[in-house]
Design a protein around this motif. Structure first.
Motif, mmCIF file in Angstrom:
data_model
loop_
_atom_site.group_PDB
_atom_site.id
_atom_site.type_symbol
_atom_site.label_atom_id
_atom_site.label_comp_id
_atom_site.label_asym_id
_atom_site.label_seq_id
_atom_site.Cartn_x
_atom_site.Cartn_y
_atom_site.Cartn_z
ATOM 1 N N GLY A 68 0.627 -1.179 0.101
ATOM 2 C CA GLY A 68 0.026 0.021 0.014
ATOM 3 C C GLY A 68 0.784 1.380 -0.066
ATOM 4 O O GLY A 68 2.007 1.273 -0.547
ATOM 5 N N ASP A 69 0.254 2.173 0.682
ATOM 6 C CA ASP A 69 0.850 3.404 0.863
ATOM 7 C C ASP A 69 0.992 3.881 2.264
ATOM 8 O O ASP A 69 0.636 3.354 2.982
ATOM 9 N N GLU A 70 1.619 5.326 2.320
ATOM 10 C CA GLU A 70 2.029 5.743 3.812
ATOM 11 C C GLU A 70 0.482 5.619 4.523
ATOM 12 O O GLU A 70 0.650 5.408 5.824
ATOM 13 N N ASP A 71 -0.594 5.894 3.990
ATOM 14 C CA ASP A 71 -1.856 5.767 4.708
ATOM 15 C C ASP A 71 -1.978 4.649 5.346
ATOM 16 O O ASP A 71 -2.844 4.166 6.243
ATOM 17 N N ASP A 72 -1.559 3.400 4.819
ATOM 18 C CA ASP A 72 -1.834 2.144 5.209
ATOM 19 C C ASP A 72 -0.836 1.759 6.388
ATOM 20 O O ASP A 72 -1.313 0.757 6.993
ATOM 21 N N GLU A 73 0.275 2.442 6.868
ATOM 22 C CA GLU A 73 0.991 2.421 7.939
ATOM 23 C C GLU A 73 0.205 1.904 9.148
ATOM 24 O O GLU A 73 0.580 1.770 10.070
ATOM 25 N N GLU A 74 -0.856 2.997 9.134
ATOM 26 C CA GLU A 74 -1.997 2.815 10.460
ATOM 27 C C GLU A 74 -2.495 1.379 10.703
ATOM 28 O O GLU A 74 -2.319 1.217 11.886
#
Ligand SMILES: Cc1cc2nc3c(=O)[nH]c(=O)nc-3n(C[C@H](O)[C@H](O)[C@H](O)COP(=O)(O)OP(=O)(O)OC[C@H]3O[C@@H](n4cnc5c(N)ncnc54)[C@H](O)[C@@H]3O)c2cc1C
Ligand SMILES: Nc1ncnc2c1ncn2[C@@H]1O[C@H](COP(=O)(O)O)[C@@H](O)[C@H]1O
Lengths: 263, 328
Positions: free
Chosen positions: A64-70
């Protein structure tokens, strides 16, 4: 036991009404509440329970991308030991095969004994686990709702089939399993747990790090491509009862009496 | 389109599953001129009975007959199918628990495209199939292009195509066992042990005339009390959707759906249930369906006869009071 759990960030459908945007290119994402895909949360819980019994570690990974870090942090707060984000511009537009190819490259960097995925995610495909297993040439079982580790070579699994029945198999490690909801009761993750992992550095692996040829994944590698989102032409559908609650109940009672719904 | 179309047949106790004839309709929608071959795996007399049943519906019936397939293990079968299927074929498989086990990996081994859970087809152009899928438990639909030029494995949602009962083919049975077994029995890394039957609950919901069925919209276990009260007032039995069982609020024997029970009541009341196809697939016999949901776009309103858009937590206690008043 070294366990890898594949997770995905997805809109929580019990919290949100999903609507198509104006031009049908996407769903309305502005006010969506996201969470970890329901099935993946059960997979992570199962991995943690196996680790606590057998030793080893649990790694969660998402493409995914940085939003998916959560969601990586959330599952680490739950008890996963490591988290990895697989992210690259060239991954955008991957189909199930592409996502699986990216995950495969990560799997091959380490010696995992067991890989867990969810049975399905928000797009209802249920494909990544089975595709990944075939790409690795590892045995696979889908819709797993029971795991018993026999030893470090083999495990016993239950697959959910029709009618609430369960199909039991013995399966050699390493293997890939897709996890069905209800296999366990995922533990609650409180604010304090989330806070503890808030500042952890999550390693990001790119196409270059993984040795992935860009044309094999993303849009260029995809054989299936979503063209649009739409609301299908609805059939007759239900007769919606309108009026005050009192009036609605009047009408409903008529129906119930006529159809034998009240004894 | 000159590619051959195959339909994988699920069967039990010598009888083909309802999806068998739905696959023909799906294949025809894909390619009106398709000659569709059925692929059936199993053992002995039961397998032969299914082949005989289907031979008038398919142009060819390919059978794989082996004792090891008396209970079909997808890990074994997948490797056999790769030995007999042409590389550029189109393989249709029902999207249910067995198909979900078999199909994704099969696409990789055939180096074919994979298209999961198709509900409709809208034609093929330049080697690209335009298909319809649903996402977010049916709240939105999508059109998908699938490049089938190098073959494809497609799972088809049960019930989304109307069974083709015309029996208009005069097919022949082709025994593919020898070819499928070439090199020996594959897939030994996953060994089938047994089927554990579901536990029997205190109430058999498959026999109920009136079901009050509760879903995740009830929000909290304590709120189940109002469902018990309503069911008592109505003289109904209580059933539920899957999340209620997953949370262990009600027993598994009360779950309606493809992985739970198939019910045939006269009246079915769906309370806070979104209407996922795996849930609705367990409601048979055309009951009168009443849906109460606070989301006017919930797919359950498509399956229902009567709908009420409201918060069940407010509505149900009022309804129960009125029924009790009425009964005096
Ligand atoms: C292989 C497989 C097999 C499955 N088998 C089954 C099965 O046998 N049976 C089954 O049920 N599911 C099954 N499922 C799961 C299915 O896909 C759905 O996830 C499930 O049916 C959703 O249950 P639900 O409608 O209760 O919850 P949700 O989809 O979360 O829907 C809750 C609904 O309640 C509404 N709501 C929320 N609050 C309120 C309120 N206060 N008042 C009124 N309405 C409210 C919401 O608008 C929403 O529509 C299966 C899934 C898989 C992958
Ligand atoms: N982008 C992704 N990153 C990591 N895992 C994924 C991703 N997409 C899907 N998966 C895994 O595959 C499972 C099934 O998803 P799907 O095949 O998309 O229905 C999910 O439950 C995840 O475990």
């Amino acid at each position: 036991m070294e366990i890898l759990v594949c997770i995905k960030r997805a809109p929580d459908t019990s919290e949100n009404e999903i609507e198509v945007n104006r031009d049908g290119t996407d769903i309305e994402r502005d006010d969506l509440v996201y969470s970890v895909n329901e099935w993946d949360n059960y997979a992570v819980e199962e991995a943690i329970q196996i680790r606590d019994k057998m030793g080893g570690s649990v790694t969660v990974v998402t493409v995914g991308d940085e939003d998916d870090e959560e969601v990586i942090r959330r599952e680490m707060a739950m008890g996963a030991d490591h988290g990895i984000l697989l992210s690259d511009e060239t991954f955008k537009g991957s189909d199930g095969r592409g996502i699986s190819a990216i995950l495969k490259a990560e799997v091959e960097k380490k010696n995992y004994d067991l890989i867990l995925t969810g049975a399905q995610a928000d797009d209802g495909a249920g494909q990544v686990g089975g595709i990944l297993a075939a790409m690795l040439d590892w045995p696979y079982a889908s819709l797993v709702n029971f795991i018993d580790v026999i030893d470090d070579k083999k495990i016993k699994v239950g697959r959910e089939i029709a009618g609430g029945n369960q199909e039991m198999h013995e399966i050699d490690l390493p293997c890939v399993l897709s996890i069905q909801t209800g296999i366990n009761e995922p533990r609650y993750v409180g604010i304090r747990g989330i806070r503890k992992v808030a500042s952890l550095e999550i390693p990001v692996h790119t196409a270059g790090d993984l040795g992935i040829a860009p044309e094999s994944v993303g849009e260029s590698g995809a054989r299936t491509k979503r063209l649009d989102y739409f609301v299908p032409e609805l059939g007759e559908g239900a007769e919606i009862l309108e009026g005050s609650t009192e009036e609605i109940i009047d009408k409903l009672l008529e129906f119930l009496k006529a159809k034998g719904g009240i004894k | 389109m000159a590619q051959q179309v195959f339909a994988y047949i699920i069967h039990k106790e010598g009888v083909a599953d309802d999806t068998a004839l739905e696959m023909i309709a799906a294949a025809r929608k894909l390619d009106p001129d398709a000659s569709v071959a059925a692929v059936i795996a199993g053992a002995g007399a039961e397998l032969d009975a299914v082949c005989r049943e289907l031979v008038s519906s398919f142009s060819e019936v390919w059978k794989i007959d082996n004792e090891a397939l008396a209970y079909v293990n997808a890990e074994v079968l997948r490797r056999m199918l790769v030995r007999i299927l042409p590389k550029d074929g189109i393989v249709l498989v029902p999207h249910e628990h067995f198909g979900m086990d078999l199909a994704p990996g099969l696409s990789i081994m055939l180096d074919a495209a994979y298209l999961p859970d198709a509900v409709d087809f809208e034609g093929v152009e330049d080697g690209k199939l335009k298909a319809v899928r649903e996402e977010y438990t049916g709240q939105v639909s999508t059109h998908v292009h699938c490049d089938i030029s190098q073959g494809a494995v497609i799972t088809v949602r049960p019930g989304s195509f109307k069974a083709d009962e015309s029996k208009s083919a005069s097919g022949k049975i082709v025994d593919k066992t020898a070819e499928a077994m070439e090199g020996g029995l594959p897939g030994g890394a996953r060994r089938f042990l047994e089927v554990v039957e579901a536990e029997v609950g205190d109430v058999d919901i498959t026999k109920s005339d009136v079901l009050v069925s509760v879903g995740r919209g009830i929000e909290d276990e304590d709120n189940l009390e109002m469902i018990f009260d309503l069911a008592e007032a109505m003289g109904a039995d209580i059933s539920c959707s899957r999340p209620i069982v997953d949370a262990k609020w009600l027993e598994k024997s009360r779950q309606v759906g493809t992985s739970g029970q198939t019910v045939k009541p006269k009246v079915y009341m769906a309370l806070g249930i979104s209407g996922a196809f795996q849930h609705v697939g367990g409601i048979k016999g055309a009951p009168f369906i009443i849906a109460i949901n606070k989301n006017p776009k919930a797919p359950i309103f498509q399956a229902a006869d009567v709908g009420i858009v409201d918060d069940i937590l407010d509505f149900i206690p009022e309804l129960t009071d009125r029924i009790n008043e009425m009964k005096g």
